[in-house]
Design a protein around this motif. Structure first.
Motif, mmCIF file in Angstrom:
data_model
loop_
_atom_site.group_PDB
_atom_site.id
_atom_site.type_symbol
_atom_site.label_atom_id
_atom_site.label_comp_id
_atom_site.label_asym_id
_atom_site.label_seq_id
_atom_site.Cartn_x
_atom_site.Cartn_y
_atom_site.Cartn_z
ATOM 1 N N UNK A 25 0.844 -1.263 -0.080
ATOM 2 C CA UNK A 25 -0.108 -0.058 0.055
ATOM 3 C C UNK A 25 0.789 1.176 -0.096
ATOM 4 N N UNK A 26 2.270 1.149 0.314
ATOM 5 C CA UNK A 26 3.026 2.437 0.433
ATOM 6 C C UNK A 26 3.607 2.528 -1.073
ATOM 7 N N UNK A 27 3.214 1.659 -1.892
ATOM 8 C CA UNK A 27 3.997 1.935 -3.318
ATOM 9 C C UNK A 27 3.021 2.997 -4.124
ATOM 10 N N UNK A 28 3.846 3.657 -4.430
ATOM 11 C CA UNK A 28 3.094 5.023 -5.351
ATOM 12 C C UNK A 28 2.565 4.349 -6.500
ATOM 13 N N UNK A 29 1.327 4.394 -6.988
ATOM 14 C CA UNK A 29 0.813 3.799 -8.112
ATOM 15 C C UNK A 29 0.644 4.927 -8.953
ATOM 16 N N UNK A 30 0.631 6.185 -8.817
ATOM 17 C CA UNK A 30 0.243 7.397 -9.551
ATOM 18 C C UNK A 30 -1.029 7.751 -9.048
ATOM 19 N N UNK A 31 -1.736 7.014 -8.350
ATOM 20 C CA UNK A 31 -3.309 7.475 -7.750
ATOM 21 C C UNK A 31 -2.950 7.911 -6.215
ATOM 22 N N UNK A 32 -3.572 8.938 -6.011
ATOM 23 C CA UNK A 32 -3.498 9.689 -4.622
ATOM 24 C C UNK A 32 -3.892 8.640 -3.772
ATOM 25 N N UNK A 33 -3.448 8.613 -2.490
ATOM 26 C CA UNK A 33 -3.764 7.549 -1.575
ATOM 27 C C UNK A 33 -3.144 8.203 -0.125
#
Length: 181
Positions: A25-33
Motif C-alpha cells: 500500500x505504500x508503493x506509489x501507483x500514480x493514484x493519490x492515497x
C-alpha cells in the motif's frame, strides 16, 4: 483437532501477509492515497508525531493529496516533514492546507515500482516460509507420535501455500495497478 503450534503459526503467517500488504500500500501507483503520507513523522509541540495524528488527510482527486492540519501552526512543519521524507513529493502550502500534487509516472518509473513490489512479495514469502520452518522445528521437539507429526506438518504446508498464494494474488493486483496508465 487443531494443534497449538498450528494456531500460533497461522497467526504469525497472517501477520507476515498483512505486513507485506501494508508495504504494498505504500508503493506509489500514480493514484493519490492517504496512506502514502500518513506515517511521515512531523515535529509538533516538541514531539514527533505522525501526520495522521495531527491532520486530516484526504484525496480530492486521483492526482492530489490534501492535508488539513488541526492546528494551523503545523502547516509549515508538515510541508517540511514531507520534503525531508524524500518520497518524491513536492508539497505546496495553500493557506491552511498542504497540497501534494502527484505527477504522472513514466513507464520506467512504473517498472521500478513493479520491481519493488516483487522484492517485497519475495520478502513476504520468505518470512512465511521461515514461520513454517519454526513451526516444524517446534513440532519435532514436541516428541509427538509420528502420525501426528505428519498430519501437523501437512497442515503447516497447507497454511504456507495459502499465505503465499494470497501474497501472489495481491502482487498481481498491485502490478496491474502500477502498469495501468
Amino acid at each position: 483437532m487443531s494443534h497449538p503450534v498450528l494456531n500460533e503459526t497461522q497467526v504469525k503467517m497472517k501477520k507476515a501477509v498483512d505486513h507485506t500488504l501494508h508495504e504494498f500500500s505504500n508503493i506509489h501507483t500514480g493514484k493519490a492515497n492517504p496512506s502514502m503520507v500518513e506515517g511521515i513523522m512531523v515535529e509538533a509541540y516538541g514531539a514527533m508525531v505522525r501526520i495522521k495524528d495531527c491532520a486530516a488527510i484526504s484525496t480530492p482527486d486521483a492526482r492530489q493529496i490534501l492535508i488539513q492540519p488541526w492546528d494551523k501552526g503545523l502547516t509549515q512543519a508538515i510541508s517540511k516533514a514531507i520534503m525531508i521524507a524524500n518520497l518524491g513529493f513536492n508539497p505546496a502550502v495553500d493557506g491552511q492546507f498542504v497540497r501534494i500534487p502527484l505527477a504522472d509516472m513514466s513507464r520506467e518509473r512504473r517498472q521500478e515500482f513493479v520491481k519493488v513490489a516483487n522484492r517485497l512479495a519475495e520478502e513476504g514469502r520468505v518470512h512465511v516460509r521461515n514461520v513454517r520452518r519454526d513451526g516444524q522445528d517446534t513440532i519435532k521437539k514436541a516428541k509427538l507420535p509420528e502420525d501426528e507429526v505428519k498430519r501437523v506438518e501437512k497442515e503447516l504446508q497447507t497454511l504456507t501455500d495459502k499465505s503465499i498464494e494470497e501474497i501472489a494474488k495481491h502482487l498481481a493486483s498491485k502490478e496491474k495497478d502500477l502498469l495501468t496508465v
